[in-house]
Structure formats: structure tokens, C-alpha cells
Design a protein around this motif. Structure first.
Motif, short mmCIF file in Angstrom:
data_model
loop_
_atom_site.label_atom_id
_atom_site.label_comp_id
_atom_site.label_asym_id
_atom_site.label_seq_id
_atom_site.Cartn_x
_atom_site.Cartn_y
_atom_site.Cartn_z
N GLY A 1 -15.31 -38.79 -68.34
CA GLY A 1 -14.61 -38.98 -69.59
C GLY A 1 -13.33 -38.18 -69.62
N PHE A 2 -12.24 -38.79 -70.11
CA PHE A 2 -10.97 -38.08 -70.18
C PHE A 2 -10.05 -38.78 -71.17
N PRO A 3 -9.09 -38.04 -71.77
CA PRO A 3 -8.14 -38.64 -72.70
C PRO A 3 -7.00 -39.31 -71.95
N LEU A 4 -6.38 -40.29 -72.59
CA LEU A 4 -5.19 -40.94 -72.06
C LEU A 4 -4.01 -40.48 -72.92
N ASN A 5 -3.26 -39.53 -72.41
CA ASN A 5 -2.23 -38.87 -73.21
C ASN A 5 -0.86 -39.52 -73.13
N SER A 6 -0.73 -40.59 -72.40
CA SER A 6 0.58 -41.22 -72.21
C SER A 6 0.88 -42.29 -73.25
N PHE A 7 0.06 -42.39 -74.29
CA PHE A 7 0.23 -43.42 -75.29
C PHE A 7 0.47 -42.78 -76.66
N LYS A 8 1.06 -43.55 -77.57
CA LYS A 8 1.34 -43.04 -78.91
C LYS A 8 0.05 -42.75 -79.67
N ARG A 9 -0.93 -43.61 -79.49
CA ARG A 9 -2.21 -43.42 -80.18
C ARG A 9 -3.14 -42.55 -79.35
N PRO A 10 -4.04 -41.79 -79.99
CA PRO A 10 -5.05 -41.06 -79.22
C PRO A 10 -6.04 -42.03 -78.59
N LEU A 11 -6.16 -41.99 -77.28
CA LEU A 11 -7.07 -42.88 -76.56
C LEU A 11 -8.01 -42.04 -75.70
N SER A 12 -9.25 -42.49 -75.63
CA SER A 12 -10.24 -41.82 -74.79
C SER A 12 -10.91 -42.87 -73.91
N LEU A 13 -10.96 -42.60 -72.62
CA LEU A 13 -11.58 -43.52 -71.66
C LEU A 13 -12.80 -42.86 -71.04
N ILE A 14 -13.92 -43.58 -71.06
CA ILE A 14 -15.16 -43.12 -70.44
C ILE A 14 -15.61 -44.16 -69.43
N VAL A 15 -15.86 -43.72 -68.22
CA VAL A 15 -16.32 -44.59 -67.14
C VAL A 15 -17.72 -44.15 -66.73
N MET A 16 -18.64 -45.10 -66.63
CA MET A 16 -20.02 -44.75 -66.30
C MET A 16 -20.57 -45.70 -65.24
N TYR A 17 -21.50 -45.18 -64.47
CA TYR A 17 -22.13 -45.96 -63.39
C TYR A 17 -23.61 -45.61 -63.33
N GLU A 18 -24.43 -46.63 -63.12
CA GLU A 18 -25.86 -46.40 -62.93
C GLU A 18 -26.37 -47.33 -61.85
N GLY A 19 -27.14 -46.79 -60.91
CA GLY A 19 -27.63 -47.59 -59.81
C GLY A 19 -29.09 -47.33 -59.50
N ILE A 20 -29.79 -48.38 -59.13
CA ILE A 20 -31.18 -48.30 -58.67
C ILE A 20 -31.25 -49.00 -57.32
#
Length: 353
Positions: free
Chosen positions: A92-111
Motif C-alpha cells: 500500500g502506498f499513496p500516489l502523490n503526483s495527482f491533485k487529489r489524494p489517492l491511495s493504491l493498494i495491491v494484493m496477491y494471494e496464491g494456493i
């Protein structure tokens, strides 16, 4: 119409245009990577974090928290469950290059190494000879005298990758936010893609107290498989409140929270879900000293006890969670460790390299 809704419409138009015929089903499970995704801090609080605005990935549990990201806003968590059979990672990390506050979360799950026994049965009937048409031949059941062919045992895997992009708006006494999420699912030889929309709201209605509301899959989420099947998911509603008390002299802060979850999936109508096991209650208690050390206690939606500890420094924080084994489940306990860092600190460190 918001840009998030426009993106969702375009996404599904592209998907549906490639499908000659479809079958649509209402299902209960499928977006499990989003259901299981979490960090040690939230898990140790029983996931009763709908009103939490201090965690590095709080926007995952309520997009109204996007603009309230903690100073340690770059986050990583690894989970290993069921004796290492299920592994998952979350960034998870913020995207600070945009006018609006944006947060991006990337997730992975494997079996991995899921046994496939579909072709193992030697379904020859009671006489054990193929092609005689005797009793039991070809009935798909293991009858007396039949057996499984170990040479035909094969394995397959399941992998889910999810993306969660959120933003929020603040007013004097409340915040509201929206999140677009996507899921890419691979199950053996099958694959699918889907998208959903979450809406969140947090209000400071009284001093030191908050009320929160999250509507997951607000417009219903869709999952489109490569064989033409479409899975649809009904909304999940989570409402909660929290209250904090600060002992100034002792530099101790207490925050208690409670969430009520209503999963409308798995029943014929919304009202019928109250007569099923689709309602849950979660509790959490966070005790911190000088914003440096935190002790946590929680009860999650499967009534398992959760414990945790957190350590925080100027640019980094570590969190640990222990989730007890559900009663008579045989699933074992779970341990989580999460790492959060200040993104500015990371950038400065990279510049020095």
C-alpha cells in the motif's frame, strides 16, 4: 457521473463485447483476496477498523480514510495460512503526483498444489472390467472393487491479484470516499477479470468519537470468466463506531472500536440474510504510549481472539498480530508481521544511493 463510475462502465463494455453468450450467477465467494487482505495492526484489532484513519492501509477498510494516511504510508504485509498452503502479499502506498489524494493498494494471494482427482476414478463397476456395463460402471462413485489411479493425480493452482484505488473528500465534521477495485483470478485453466465499487463515510459526531459506514460492492461487483460465465456479488454493509480517551499526564491513549457487518450474499433476498449466518460483530481495543508502543486486543468475525503489539519510530513502524484458532476448526493459529515506512524517507534514501 464521476470518473470512477465512467471507468467501471468502460471496463465492462470491453469485457462484454468479447463474450458471445453468458450465464450470470449470484455467488457468495470469489473476491476472497479482498476479504482476506489486511495488516497486522487491523487484524489484532479484530478488523473493527471502519472508523480508523491512522493506519497505512486504512483506505482498504473505508475509502473515506484516504486523505488521512499515516505518516508511515508505505506498507507491506505477508501472510502465510493453513500451514503455508495459502500465501499472500499486500502493498500500500499513496500516489502523490495527482491533485487529489489517492491511495493504491495491491494484493496477491496464491494456493499451490491443489489436488485434482477428477480423472482418477477407475469407474469399471463391480467386476472391475471396463466396457461390460455391469452395476456401478460409469456412475461416478467409488463402488466395491473400484479404486483410484494414482498415476492420474494432477495438481493445479489458484491465484488472485487485486488492485484498490481510492480517494476521499473532507468536511468539518465528516469525510466521504470512493474506491474502484479490480480482481484478476486464475483457477487452473480458467481465468477471469472483474471490477467493483466501494463507498465509505466517517463522521465526528461527538468529541473523541467517530461513526463509520462502508458499502462494499455498492453497485454489485462482477467477475467475468473466460468461458462466458459471469459471477455477481451483492453489497456488504459494515457500520462501526469508535471512541478514544487520552491520559495526558501518562501519555496513554485508549481507543475502543466496534463494527457490525452485514453480508447480503448467499440468500434469496436482503431480508433473508438476517436469518442466516451473514451477520458479524467485531471488537477492538488499542492502548498506546506516547505514540511509540501499542498493545492491541480484538475479536474478529469468526469469534477468534486476536492479540498484537506495535512499535513506532520517526520513519518506520513494525506491527505483529496473533490470531487464535477458531473453536474446533483445526485450522491453527495465524501470525502476521507488517512493516510501514515514511515514503519521503524512502525517496531520500534512494536519492543517496
Amino acid at each position: 457521473m464521476s470518473d470512477f463510475v465512467k471507468i467501471k462502465i468502460i471496463f465492462f463494455l470491453i469485457l462484454f463485447s468479447s463474450l458471445p453468450s453468458t450465464q450470470t450467477y449470484w455467488v457468495k465467494y470469489g473476491w476472497q483476496v479482498f476479504e482476506n487482505a489486511s495488516d497486522a495492526r487491523s487484524q489484532s484489532l479484530g478488523s473493527a477498523v471502519t472508523t480508523d484513519q491512522r493506519g497505512a492501509i486504512s483506505s482498504l477498510f473505508n475509502p473515506a480514510s484516504t486523505s488521512k494516511n499515516a505518516k508511515h504510508n508505505f506498507h507491506y504485509t505477508h501472510q502465510s495460512r493453513l500451514g503455508g498452503m495459502i500465501n499472500s502479499d499486500l502493498f500500500g502506498f499513496p500516489l502523490n503526483s495527482f491533485k487529489r489524494p489517492l491511495s493504491l493498494i495491491v494484493m496477491y494471494e496464491g494456493i499451490d498444489k491443489i489436488p485434482d482427482t477428477r480423472d482418477m476414478l477407475l469407474d469399471f463397476g463391480l467386476d472391475g472390467v471396463p466396457g461390460t456395463g455391469d452395476i456401478g460402471e460409469g456412475n461416478g462413485m467409488i463402488d466395491e472393487g473400484e479404486r483410484l489411479d494414482k498415476e492420474k493425480l494432477s495438481f493445479f493452482s489458484q491465484k488472485q491479484t487485486g488492485f484498490h484505488l481510492s480517494t476521499s473528500w473532507d468536511n468539518e465534521k465528516y469525510s466521504y470516499g470512493i474506491a474502484v477495485k479490480s480482481l484478476f483470478h486464475n483457477l487452473g485453466e480458467f481465468s477471469s477479470a472483474g471490477m467493483g465499487l466501494d463507498i465509505g463515510f466517517i463522521s465526528n459526531l461527538w468529541q473523541d468519537g467517530k461513526l463509520g459506514l462502508l458499502i462494499r460492492d455498492a453497485t454489485t461487483s462482477w467477475q467475468v470468466w473466460n468461458n462466458g460465465t459471469i459471477e455477481r456479488f451483492k453489497p456488504i454493509l459494515i457500520a462501526g463506531f469508535s471512541h478514544q480517551h487520552y491520559f495526558k499526564k501518562q501519555k496513554i491513549q485508549l481507543v475502543g472500536s466496534a463494527d457490525f457487518k452485514w453480508d447480503t450474499n448467499g440468500a434469496g433476498s436482503f431480508l433473508k440474510t438476517f436469518n442466516t449466518n451473514n451477520t458479524y460483530f467485531m471488537l477492538g481495543l488499542n492502548v498506546s504510549y506516547n505514540d511509540r508502543i501499542a498493545l492491541r486486543l480484538g475479536k474478529n468475525q469468526i469469534d477468534a481472539l486476536a492479540l498484537g503489539i506495535g512499535l513506532s519510530w520517526s520513519n518506520i513502524s513494525l506491527d505483529y498480530a496473533f490470531i487464535g484458532e477458531p473453536i474446533n476448526s483445526g485450522l491453527g493459529s495465524t501470525h502476521l508481521i507488517s512493516l510501514s515506512m515514511n515514503s519521503d524517507f524512502i525517496l531520500k534514501f534512494i536519492d543517496k544511493l
